[in-house]
Design an enzyme around this catalytic site. Structure first.
Site, PDB file in Angstrom:
ATOM      1  NE  ARG A 174      21.673  41.765  47.170  1.00  0.00           N
ATOM      2  CZ  ARG A 174      20.949  41.086  45.530  1.00  0.00           C
ATOM      3  NH1 ARG A 174      19.987  41.156  45.426  1.00  0.00           N
ATOM      4  NH2 ARG A 174      21.402  42.571  44.898  1.00  0.00           N
ATOM      5  CB  SER A 223      25.062  44.518  52.197  1.00  0.00           C
ATOM      6  OG  SER A 223      26.101  45.338  51.163  1.00  0.00           O
ATOM      7  CD  GLU A 293      22.692  40.970  51.341  1.00  0.00           C
ATOM      8  OE1 GLU A 293      22.041  41.126  51.181  1.00  0.00           O
ATOM      9  OE2 GLU A 293      23.482  40.364  50.671  1.00  0.00           O
TER      10      GLU A 293
HETATM   11  C1  FAD Z   1      33.449  41.835  49.805  1.00  0.00           C
HETATM   12  C2  FAD Z   1      31.853  41.232  50.114  1.00  0.00           C
HETATM   13  C3  FAD Z   1      30.600  41.139  48.956  1.00  0.00           C
HETATM   14  C4  FAD Z   1      29.810  41.655  47.813  1.00  0.00           C
HETATM   15  N1  FAD Z   1      29.201  41.301  48.110  1.00  0.00           N
HETATM   16  C5  FAD Z   1      27.784  41.452  47.210  1.00  0.00           C
HETATM   17  C6  FAD Z   1      27.114  42.247  46.316  1.00  0.00           C
HETATM   18  O1  FAD Z   1      27.102  43.295  45.531  1.00  0.00           O
HETATM   19  N2  FAD Z   1      25.900  41.106  46.319  1.00  0.00           N
HETATM   20  C7  FAD Z   1      25.286  40.511  46.829  1.00  0.00           C
HETATM   21  O2  FAD Z   1      23.719  40.291  46.302  1.00  0.00           O
HETATM   22  N3  FAD Z   1      26.398  39.671  47.718  1.00  0.00           N
HETATM   23  C8  FAD Z   1      27.057  40.184  47.917  1.00  0.00           C
HETATM   24  N4  FAD Z   1      27.649  39.613  49.115  1.00  0.00           N
HETATM   25  C9  FAD Z   1      27.420  39.074  49.837  1.00  0.00           C
HETATM   26  C10 FAD Z   1      27.496  37.327  49.118  1.00  0.00           C
HETATM   27  O3  FAD Z   1      28.658  37.468  48.516  1.00  0.00           O
HETATM   28  C11 FAD Z   1      26.507  36.788  48.414  1.00  0.00           C
HETATM   29  O4  FAD Z   1      25.135  36.866  49.371  1.00  0.00           O
HETATM   30  C12 FAD Z   1      26.632  35.298  47.934  1.00  0.00           C
HETATM   31  O5  FAD Z   1      26.013  34.970  46.694  1.00  0.00           O
HETATM   32  C13 FAD Z   1      27.309  34.046  49.055  1.00  0.00           C
HETATM   33  O6  FAD Z   1      27.054  32.919  48.027  1.00  0.00           O
HETATM   34  P1  FAD Z   1      28.186  31.926  49.629  1.00  0.00           P
HETATM   35  O7  FAD Z   1      28.171  30.107  48.957  1.00  0.00           O
HETATM   36  O8  FAD Z   1      29.000  32.144  50.434  1.00  0.00           O
HETATM   37  O9  FAD Z   1      27.114  31.375  50.781  1.00  0.00           O
HETATM   38  P2  FAD Z   1      27.083  31.511  51.838  1.00  0.00           P
HETATM   39  O10 FAD Z   1      27.473  32.265  52.415  1.00  0.00           O
HETATM   40  O11 FAD Z   1      27.677  30.253  52.253  1.00  0.00           O
HETATM   41  O12 FAD Z   1      25.506  30.951  52.110  1.00  0.00           O
HETATM   42  C14 FAD Z   1      24.665  31.725  52.345  1.00  0.00           C
HETATM   43  C15 FAD Z   1      23.428  30.803  52.540  1.00  0.00           C
HETATM   44  O13 FAD Z   1      23.104  29.890  51.662  1.00  0.00           O
HETATM   45  C16 FAD Z   1      23.285  28.752  51.927  1.00  0.00           C
HETATM   46  N5  FAD Z   1      23.549  27.704  51.222  1.00  0.00           N
HETATM   47  C17 FAD Z   1      25.426  27.908  50.781  1.00  0.00           C
HETATM   48  N6  FAD Z   1      25.226  26.882  49.743  1.00  0.00           N
HETATM   49  C18 FAD Z   1      24.820  25.960  49.348  1.00  0.00           C
HETATM   50  C19 FAD Z   1      23.737  24.881  48.731  1.00  0.00           C
HETATM   51  N7  FAD Z   1      25.051  24.628  47.956  1.00  0.00           N
HETATM   52  N8  FAD Z   1      22.843  24.077  49.276  1.00  0.00           N
HETATM   53  C20 FAD Z   1      21.915  25.315  49.768  1.00  0.00           C
HETATM   54  N9  FAD Z   1      22.045  25.593  50.750  1.00  0.00           N
HETATM   55  C21 FAD Z   1      23.357  26.060  50.155  1.00  0.00           C
HETATM   56  C22 FAD Z   1      23.649  28.523  53.541  1.00  0.00           C
HETATM   57  O14 FAD Z   1      23.229  27.551  54.398  1.00  0.00           O
HETATM   58  C23 FAD Z   1      23.078  30.326  53.379  1.00  0.00           C
HETATM   59  O15 FAD Z   1      22.269  30.285  54.492  1.00  0.00           O
HETATM   60  C24 FAD Z   1      29.325  40.504  49.397  1.00  0.00           C
HETATM   61  C25 FAD Z   1      30.009  39.542  50.284  1.00  0.00           C
HETATM   62  C26 FAD Z   1      31.311  39.943  50.818  1.00  0.00           C
HETATM   63  C27 FAD Z   1      32.145  39.260  51.305  1.00  0.00           C
END
Ligand code: FAD
Length: 301
Positions: A174, A223, A293
């Site tokens: 992660r 999570s 996380e």
């Molecule tokens: C219902 C649910 C289920 C989930 N299941 C999983 C799972 O099975 N496995 C898992 O790993 N995660 C899971 N997650 C967590 C999440 O979906 C992942 O971590 C996902 O990859 C985050 O992506 P995001 O675009 O939403 O990032 P964000 O939440 O918007 O950002 C996360 C971090 O990345 C940075 N960031 C985002 N985009 C960029 C960019 N383009 N450039 C630089 N920095 C950036 C942000 O500043 C922040 O620090 C789940 C979440 C939910 C709501």
């Protein structure tokens, strides 16, 4: 002073899957890499700190909001797909939703569909978090399908675009290291063209399992805690009797103890208070240190 690209005082709650959080002092949502570059220059010229938000599915945004410039990648989306020498090659803009990648891998009946199924958020956020699943399968996280990452960053008074090969990135549980600082604007992905007819069926089964185990009908960030070495965070929290524990509108999900759900009226403060209570209870009862996380954004002091 804001310009066409940059707005002032924009609410961020709708950009977080927890549906909480205050406003961005300054906000922009670039549609092109050139607009990302303009936003970075703006932040430099106005001496404003830059915060990036992707799909908002792994962030806890403070009720006090975020000072400086928040850059949302939600409009920086699009895909280019090619088949080349036995490989499927995809170039995705940083703000492309993971479900779009998933659709392609399902169509091609390729293994990455399995870990991508049900993963919220964008491709950029997937790289930052090295998002994936715990089960032993190949591939099981982003680092295994990424070929390169393109970043836009400030370089003195200008911006630069840097393409970083996956081998130069340290992909850990992660987390990914080696592409910072900057905004991930484009990601190259590849996987061998070795179709398997079972993949679409297994994707349906994966979705069914997620639905049965996770509270997908309530706002959450998935999570909240990373699994401590040798343990499942959800099982540890459950064993401490914390399922259903609530403060205000934030509750440890009775369905999955590593999820904290917004039951309708949660504030970021409520969620943070539940997180701290879970951490201190688990520490007292089991000596295990739970680390988040979820990434905290904005003003928490
Ligand atoms: C219902 C649910 C289920 C989930 N299941 C999983 C799972 O099975 N496995 C898992 O790993 N995660 C899971 N997650 C967590 C999440 O979906 C992942 O971590 C996902 O990859 C985050 O992506 P995001 O675009 O939403 O990032 P964000 O939440 O918007 O950002 C996360 C971090 O990345 C940075 N960031 C985002 N985009 C960029 C960019 N383009 N450039 C630089 N920095 C950036 C942000 O500043 C922040 O620090 C789940 C979440 C939910 C709501």
């Amino acid at each position: 002073m804001a310009n066409d690209l940059v707005q002032q005082n924009v609410s961020l709650a709708s950009l977080s899957t927890w549906r909480v959080g205050g406003p961005a002092e300054y906000f922009c949502s670039p549609r092109t890499i050139e607009e990302v570059e303009a936003a970075l220059l703006w932040s430099h010229q106005h001496q404003q700190r830059l915060t990036v938000i992707g799909g908002g599915s792994n962030v806890l945004i403070s009720d006090k909001g975020v000072r400086g410039l928040v850059l949302s990648t939600r409009q920086l989306a699009g895909l280019d797909v090619k088949e080349d020498q036995g490989q499927l090659r995809i170039v995705a803009m940083g703000g492309t939703h993971k479900s779009q990648l998933l659709r392609i891998f399902i169509q091609k009946k390729l293994a990455p569909a399995l870990f991508l199924s049900g993963l919220p958020g964008d491709v950029g956020g997937g790289v930052v978090m090295n998002a994936g699943v715990g089960e032993a399968r190949l591939p099981r996280e982003f680092g295994e399908i990424v070929e390169w990452v393109e970043v836009v960053r400030l370089h003195g008074t200008k911006t630069e675009r840097v393409k970083i090969p996956s081998e130069q990135i340290r992909w850990t549980y992660r987390h990914s290291e080696g592409w910072q600082p900057g905004v991930i604007v484009r990601v190259g992905l590849k996987w061998p063209l070795e179709p398997d007819d079972e993949i679409p069926i297994q994707v349906r089964e994966t979705n069914r399992l997620r639905l049965s185990k996770q509270p997908l009908d309530q706002p959450s960030c998935g999570s909240v805690f990373v699994n401590p070495s040798g343990y499942k965070a959800g099982a540890v929290i459950d064993n401490c009797g914390l399922k259903g524990f609530a403060i205000g509108g934030a509750m440890v999900s009775p369905k999955h103890a590593n999820f904290i759900v917004n039951t309708g009226t949660a504030t970021a403060h409520d969620i943070d208070a539940v997180i701290k209570h879970v951490q201190s209870t688990v520490k007292t009862l089991t000596q295990v240190d739970l680390k988040t996380e979820v990434i905290y954004l904005g003003e928490w002091a």
